[in-house]
Design an enzyme around this catalytic site. Sequence first.
Site, PDB file in Angstrom:
ATOM      1  N   LYS A   1       0.839  -1.208   0.000  1.00 14.42           N
ATOM      2  CA  LYS A   1       0.000   0.000   0.000  1.00 14.42           C
ATOM      3  C   LYS A   1       0.869   1.251   0.000  1.00 14.42           C
ATOM      4  O   LYS A   1       0.580   2.218  -0.718  1.00 14.42           O
ATOM      5  CB  LYS A   1      -0.927  -0.005   1.223  1.00 14.42           C
ATOM      6  CG  LYS A   1      -1.764   1.265   1.328  1.00 14.42           C
ATOM      7  CD  LYS A   1      -2.754   1.207   2.479  1.00 14.42           C
ATOM      8  CE  LYS A   1      -3.579   2.497   2.534  1.00 14.42           C
ATOM      9  NZ  LYS A   1      -4.623   2.457   3.578  1.00 14.42           N
TER      10      LYS A   1
ATOM     11  N   HIS B   1      -9.852 -30.160 -34.810  1.00 14.41           N
ATOM     12  CA  HIS B   1     -10.737 -29.094 -34.343  1.00 14.41           C
ATOM     13  C   HIS B   1     -11.592 -29.567 -33.166  1.00 14.41           C
ATOM     14  O   HIS B   1     -12.806 -29.363 -33.146  1.00 14.41           O
ATOM     15  CB  HIS B   1     -11.602 -28.572 -35.478  1.00 14.41           C
ATOM     16  CG  HIS B   1     -10.812 -27.938 -36.584  1.00 14.41           C
ATOM     17  ND1 HIS B   1      -9.885 -26.934 -36.372  1.00 14.41           N
ATOM     18  CD2 HIS B   1     -10.782 -28.191 -37.925  1.00 14.41           C
ATOM     19  CE1 HIS B   1      -9.338 -26.585 -37.522  1.00 14.41           C
ATOM     20  NE2 HIS B   1      -9.857 -27.337 -38.476  1.00 14.41           N
TER      21      HIS B   1
END
Length: 595
Positions: free
Chosen positions: A205, A347
Amino acid sequence: MPLHLLSSPAAAAKLAAGLRAAPLRRCHSFAPAPRHPDRVSLATCLSAAAAARSAGPAVAAAQTKLGMSGKKQVLISLSDKTDLAYLGNGLQGLGYSIISTGGTATSLEAAGVGVTKVEEVTNFPEMLDGRVKTLHPSIHGGILARRDQEHHLKALKDHGIGTFDVVVVNLYPFYDKVTSGTISFEDGIENIDIGGPTMIRAAAKNHKDVLVVVDHNDYPALLEYLKGNQEDQQFRRMLSWKAFQHVASYDAAVSEWLWKQSNKGEMFPPSFTVPLELKSTLRYGENPHQNAAFYADKSLSLVGTGGIATAIQHHGKEMSYNNYLDADAAWNCVSEFDSPTCVVVKHTNPCGVASRQDILEAYRLAVKGDPVSAFGGIVAFNTTIDEDLAKEIREFRSPTDGQTRMFYEIVVAPGYTEKGLEILQGKSKTLRILEAKISGKGMLSLRQVNGGWLAQESDDLTPEDITFTSGSERAPQENELADAKFAWLCAKHVKSNAIVIAKNNCMLGMGSGQPNRRESLRIAFRKAGEEAKGAALASDAFFPFAWNDAVEEACENGIGIIAQPGGSIRDEDAVACCNKYGVSLVFTGVRHFKH
């Protein structure tokens, strides 16, 4: 791949050059050196950062006015002490005073590094079996104080608290502990870090004034940054991001573990977090205009479960987005079979499947099922690839002309003999050779939709888990029922609407992805040809009509047995149609949609 920070343009260039010059490894996990290292290493953003800026004369003046010493302090508290001596000596050489805890302080002292123990700073002993060590204003005040706020500095002075410029912390090995085997609930709880995340979050922070490091791979960048007296806020922000991400992943593991401990058998918590780790950037996504990357799921539930995400790549071109999808489909399908089996995928649909005690024969039959589709596809085996099978894969000619050598994108198997791997590597420089472990069962399956996710249990049903109930006058013969079960298992992995025709443990034809089930059926028959006579036909869902539709068309084409879920108002029509043609009809009671 883990993200390692670069503190300067020079370091970025050096790393990029090193990656370009590094030789390729013969065997690597799915985290190879990226093709574009700057896309994942932060080199691009840090190379573009502003030149070093001064720390700010106003802050220095405020500190002098308040009589603060300006002593540079580092707080170090580590569970993983990798490269600790290197870090400690480097910081000491730069004039930093080191404050440390317990075992970390002992290790630093053993390495000849001067260290002050935390309790000497807090004037309070470690207590509660180590649960309270750093949770003290003398620690967190020195981390959280803003150097550009005079009243913050005054408060520190009033209470005799010094500032910390660097915080280096990593956490108790909770993830490793709870995945290493049986662990008691109490032991798991004791391995939840409290002080570590608190220090990391505080430093992250206040990153404008405090550098926070959670990864030992970032120690060199940190020392280089400090050596140059840099004030690059972009570097600080990236360290802060990495720190918060580190704690978030840690908390996700704790949360997942606690949910399972508290809610036995409940798969869907009210909320949960999926921790993902970047393994590699990809050349592109599903299409060349889409950027893409591959992430590994670090959820506790997936530890040791196998699958394509944890596969080893022994050879070939880097994996692409579509490669991952196709390899996953092939591996999931072939892993379903107990007998030696070969699956060919194109595929994401299996276009050839065959099971035989002779795996070479299974391979030939799988390719023969649809040799046009198999060309350029993915070949998967559930047996070790030895010298004979490798030779067959390398030299096999297309059944369409008997001359064209078959080309594949990927070969995947659970293992390779040394000679088998050597032979396969000689087939093509680009052939991707993967070694994978069988995928786990009982997993949570996630799929993204716009703005949300769908979650469901993985589809683990096999023919042995269900009852094939005869619905026609003619009961199926034993070999017909075996064919129906094989076809049903293949259909489970074919995109809906799915039709599979199979006989003698070999898929003869399949139709997939058609919005009209009758069209899928016709595609399957066209591929199967005359071999469809007497074969089994499996459908992933019920036929909506009988007369003058798919069921009758299947019967007229000589099919021997039909397997479908049942449960439709049209079941009676399907039964009557099969009775008319003397075809056996079995109901599985299980629908297998696959989108």
